[in-house]
Motif scaffolding. Structure first.
Motif, PDB file in Angstrom:
ATOM      1  N   ILE A  37       0.850  -1.194   0.000  1.00 49.60           N
ATOM      2  CA  ILE A  37       0.000   0.000   0.000  1.00 49.60           C
ATOM      3  C   ILE A  37       0.887   1.245   0.000  1.00 49.60           C
ATOM      4  O   ILE A  37       1.829   1.351   0.782  1.00 49.60           O
ATOM      5  CB  ILE A  37      -0.915   0.028   1.240  1.00 49.60           C
ATOM      6  N   ALA A  72      -4.527  -7.504  -3.096  1.00 52.42           N
ATOM      7  CA  ALA A  72      -5.685  -7.155  -2.265  1.00 52.42           C
ATOM      8  C   ALA A  72      -5.984  -5.666  -2.207  1.00 52.42           C
ATOM      9  O   ALA A  72      -5.741  -5.009  -1.206  1.00 52.42           O
ATOM     10  CB  ALA A  72      -5.462  -7.700  -0.848  1.00 52.42           C
ATOM     11  N   LEU A  73      -6.525  -5.143  -3.287  1.00 60.85           N
ATOM     12  CA  LEU A  73      -6.739  -3.690  -3.361  1.00 60.85           C
ATOM     13  C   LEU A  73      -7.869  -3.179  -2.465  1.00 60.85           C
ATOM     14  O   LEU A  73      -7.816  -2.051  -1.996  1.00 60.85           O
ATOM     15  CB  LEU A  73      -6.996  -3.280  -4.809  1.00 60.85           C
ATOM     16  N   GLY A  74      -8.890  -3.945  -2.217  1.00 58.11           N
ATOM     17  CA  GLY A  74      -9.996  -3.419  -1.397  1.00 58.11           C
ATOM     18  C   GLY A  74     -10.488  -2.096  -1.955  1.00 58.11           C
ATOM     19  O   GLY A  74     -10.732  -1.968  -3.156  1.00 58.11           O
ATOM     20  N   SER A  75     -10.588  -1.074  -1.080  1.00 59.73           N
ATOM     21  CA  SER A  75     -11.027   0.239  -1.568  1.00 59.73           C
ATOM     22  C   SER A  75      -9.864   1.024  -2.184  1.00 59.73           C
ATOM     23  O   SER A  75     -10.067   2.105  -2.729  1.00 59.73           O
ATOM     24  CB  SER A  75     -11.666   1.038  -0.441  1.00 59.73           C
ATOM     25  N   LEU A 102      -5.734   6.494  -0.346  1.00 62.04           N
ATOM     26  CA  LEU A 102      -6.620   7.610   0.019  1.00 62.04           C
ATOM     27  C   LEU A 102      -6.555   8.715  -1.042  1.00 62.04           C
ATOM     28  O   LEU A 102      -5.535   8.862  -1.725  1.00 62.04           O
ATOM     29  CB  LEU A 102      -6.206   8.183   1.383  1.00 62.04           C
ATOM     30  N   SER A 116     -16.131  -1.316  -2.717  1.00 59.92           N
ATOM     31  CA  SER A 116     -16.798  -0.798  -1.519  1.00 59.92           C
ATOM     32  C   SER A 116     -17.540  -1.941  -0.839  1.00 59.92           C
ATOM     33  O   SER A 116     -17.675  -3.027  -1.412  1.00 59.92           O
ATOM     34  CB  SER A 116     -17.782   0.306  -1.896  1.00 59.92           C
ATOM     35  N   ILE A 117     -18.016  -1.680   0.367  1.00 63.66           N
ATOM     36  CA  ILE A 117     -18.864  -2.668   1.017  1.00 63.66           C
ATOM     37  C   ILE A 117     -20.228  -2.667   0.330  1.00 63.66           C
ATOM     38  O   ILE A 117     -20.480  -1.842  -0.535  1.00 63.66           O
ATOM     39  CB  ILE A 117     -19.031  -2.367   2.523  1.00 63.66           C
ATOM     40  N   PHE A 172     -18.259   5.768   3.916  1.00 62.97           N
ATOM     41  CA  PHE A 172     -17.393   4.601   3.747  1.00 62.97           C
ATOM     42  C   PHE A 172     -16.991   4.360   2.290  1.00 62.97           C
ATOM     43  O   PHE A 172     -16.283   3.407   2.008  1.00 62.97           O
ATOM     44  CB  PHE A 172     -18.084   3.355   4.324  1.00 62.97           C
ATOM     45  N   ILE A 183     -14.743   5.118   0.273  1.00 67.18           N
ATOM     46  CA  ILE A 183     -13.395   5.611  -0.027  1.00 67.18           C
ATOM     47  C   ILE A 183     -12.975   5.167  -1.430  1.00 67.18           C
ATOM     48  O   ILE A 183     -12.273   5.889  -2.137  1.00 67.18           O
ATOM     49  CB  ILE A 183     -12.388   5.086   1.032  1.00 67.18           C
ATOM     50  N   ASN A 196     -17.990  -5.109  -5.095  1.00 67.13           N
ATOM     51  CA  ASN A 196     -17.776  -5.512  -3.692  1.00 67.13           C
ATOM     52  C   ASN A 196     -16.734  -6.613  -3.586  1.00 67.13           C
ATOM     53  O   ASN A 196     -16.895  -7.553  -2.821  1.00 67.13           O
ATOM     54  CB  ASN A 196     -19.084  -6.010  -3.065  1.00 67.13           C
ATOM     55  N   HIS A 197     -15.686  -6.522  -4.387  1.00 68.86           N
ATOM     56  CA  HIS A 197     -14.654  -7.562  -4.307  1.00 68.86           C
ATOM     57  C   HIS A 197     -13.255  -6.962  -4.348  1.00 68.86           C
ATOM     58  O   HIS A 197     -12.997  -6.005  -5.078  1.00 68.86           O
ATOM     59  CB  HIS A 197     -14.826  -8.609  -5.406  1.00 68.86           C
ATOM     60  N   SER A 198     -12.379  -7.575  -3.563  1.00 69.54           N
ATOM     61  CA  SER A 198     -10.993  -7.141  -3.503  1.00 69.54           C
ATOM     62  C   SER A 198     -10.233  -7.728  -4.699  1.00 69.54           C
ATOM     63  O   SER A 198     -10.504  -8.856  -5.099  1.00 69.54           O
ATOM     64  CB  SER A 198     -10.393  -7.633  -2.191  1.00 69.54           C
TER      65      SER A 198
END
Lengths: 287, 162
Positions: free
Chosen positions: B8, B25-28, B49, B99-100, B107, B109, B136-138
């Motif tokens: 990150i 694992a990028l997530g947001s 961010l 995102s979730i 949330f 981001i 909704n997936h990393s």
């Protein structure tokens, strides 16, 4: 339709789990008492030689960059904080549960430990923004154990994960937890709760484990703690520290707003601080 | 073959044969990927961010963490390997920004990261040629020097090219 998981087989697997050592159990009980003092933690660690050794190893890890070697538990605790001692005790007592790959979630070995450790740190960060007084280290401990049920559930869940993802995509269920319920007849939070009862963990931790995806269902006095972990769990997934195929596939309960002041900038700070502390904690806890 | 793994807030570029730049694992978080069709160089920054103004100390320590600082640094890195310093002619791809499942603005981001990167790309006259963002997936993403291919992996969903 027959369920993919045999509930009785899960119960038997939980029965076979080794119990927590008395030192670890005492530690979790002491930490759960908001009126405890650091001295109470020191006493417990001092009487457990294996725990003492691990704590000293962690504090002398290069990530803390201490010039002089720390040889006393009192000093180690002042550097590390209670939460790191709890992490070490939990890691010692859960052995392979945290480190094995979660087959059913397609998670790498160590994925569960990384997710729970990140969630622990993020939950504590979230708790810092609580409207009222908050036991920050209890939020950490709750985060550390919140997903422990996956360690047992994943073995039984196996290939059902793909079907769960299909159900979510088709809108048959609203999230991954509901898919677990629909396909297995139980979910990882229930399994975790039974494990917590088997280990005789404090009630506050049992509540976190059972309700972390639906915090409003916890009894009122536990809700701030459970919401902290609920949000910490989401932050962990957003940071890419998830447990595999279920990552980000959960709902956020907006009820957290009653307990925490979280603006977009505060959330960004939480992500930033959590990621920084996680890198350090992970490196110092390598056994 | 050599693999460069970015964490990150890291950024990096490569143009040697067999080279690969990868992030997990990028997530947001969002990976901004740059490809230079002329030099064959590839580069990536793993942005967490949108805006560095929230934490000046962190911005100095790890500028790649933020969209506003990470993108110019990646363009500089590409320039070090022979690409134009103004970014002209670079191909851009964006991956991540999940995102979730709930649509909660606080949330989201991931969406803010994608928008911030696009805004800063526009300043260079650039825009993404392709993107695999949101959802909704990393995602784990690799970019390969030899082929210029951008390959995304996701637990439970397999892999695909962007």
């Amino acid at each position: 339709m027959s369920k993919v998981v045999d509930r009785e087989a899960v119960r038997q697997a939980i029965e076979k789990l080794p119990l927590f050592s008395s030192a670890a159990l005492q530690l979790l009980q002491v930490i759960s008492d908001p009126d405890h003092e650091l001295e109470d933690v020191i006493k417990i660690v001092k009487f457990d030689s294996a725990l003492t050794m691990r704590v000293l190893k962690a504090v002398n890890s290069p990530v803390y960059g201490l010039v002089k070697e720390v040889t006393s538990i009192d000093r180690a605790l002042s550097y590390l904080g209670e939460r790191m001692v709890v992490s070490i005790a939990v890691q010692e007592n859960t052995g392979q549960l945290f480190s094995k790959p979660l087959e059913g979630y397609q998670s790498e070995p160590g994925g569960l430990w990384r997710h729970d450790l990140f969630t622990a740190i993020a939950s504590r960060e979230v708790a810092r923004y609580a409207n009222g007084n908050f036991d920050l280290d209890l939020a950490f401990t709750g985060g550390l154990l919140h997903d422990i049920g996956k360690s047992v559930f994943a073995t039984f869940w196996k290939d059902a994960s793909l079907e769960a993802l299909g159900q979510i995509e088709q809108g048959i269920v609203s999230d991954y937890l509901m898919a677990e319920q629909d396909l297995a007849g139980l979910d990882h939070t229930e399994v975790g709760y039974e494990m917590a009862r088997h280990w005789q963990l404090p009630e506050s931790l049992q509540a976190v484990i059972l309700h972390h995806h639906h915090p409003a269902e916890a009894i009122e006095c536990m809700q701030p703690l459970v919401y902290a972990v609920h949000v910490g769990d989401i932050v962990s997934m957003m940071a890419g520290c998830d447990t595999g195929s279920d990552g980000l596939k959960y709902q956020l309960d907006p009820g957290y707003q009653e307990f925490f002041n979280l603006s977009p900038n505060v959330l960004a700070e939480i992500v930033l601080n959590s990621e920084e502390e996680f890198s350090k904690a992970e490196a110092s806890l390598v056994s | 073959m050599s693999q460069s793994i970015l964490g990150i807030g890291d950024y990096g570029a490569a143009k040697h044969p067999g080279g690969e730049v990868k992030t997990f694992a990028l997530g947001s978080c969002v990976a901004a990927i740059l490809l230079d069709p002329r030099t064959k160089a590839v580069g990536m920054v793993h942005v967490a961010l949108p805006d560095s103004s929230i934490n000046e100390a962190k911005a100095r320590q790890r500028p790649g963490y933020f969209a506003d600082l990470g993108l110019p640094l990646l363009i500089q890195e590409m320039a070090r390997l022979g690409s134009p310093a103004n970014g002209r002619g670079l191909v851009v791809k964006l991956v991540g920004g999940a995102s979730i499942m709930d649509h909660n603005d606080t949330f989201n981001i991931g969406k803010r990261n994608v928008l911030a990167l696009k805004k800063h790309l526009w300043a260079y006259g650039l825009g993404p040629l392709a993107e695999d963002v949101g959802g909704n997936h990393s995602r784990t993403v690799s970019v390969f020097v030899d082929t210029g291919k951008v390959i995304v992996n996701c637990p439970g969903r397999g892999q695909w090219e962007v």
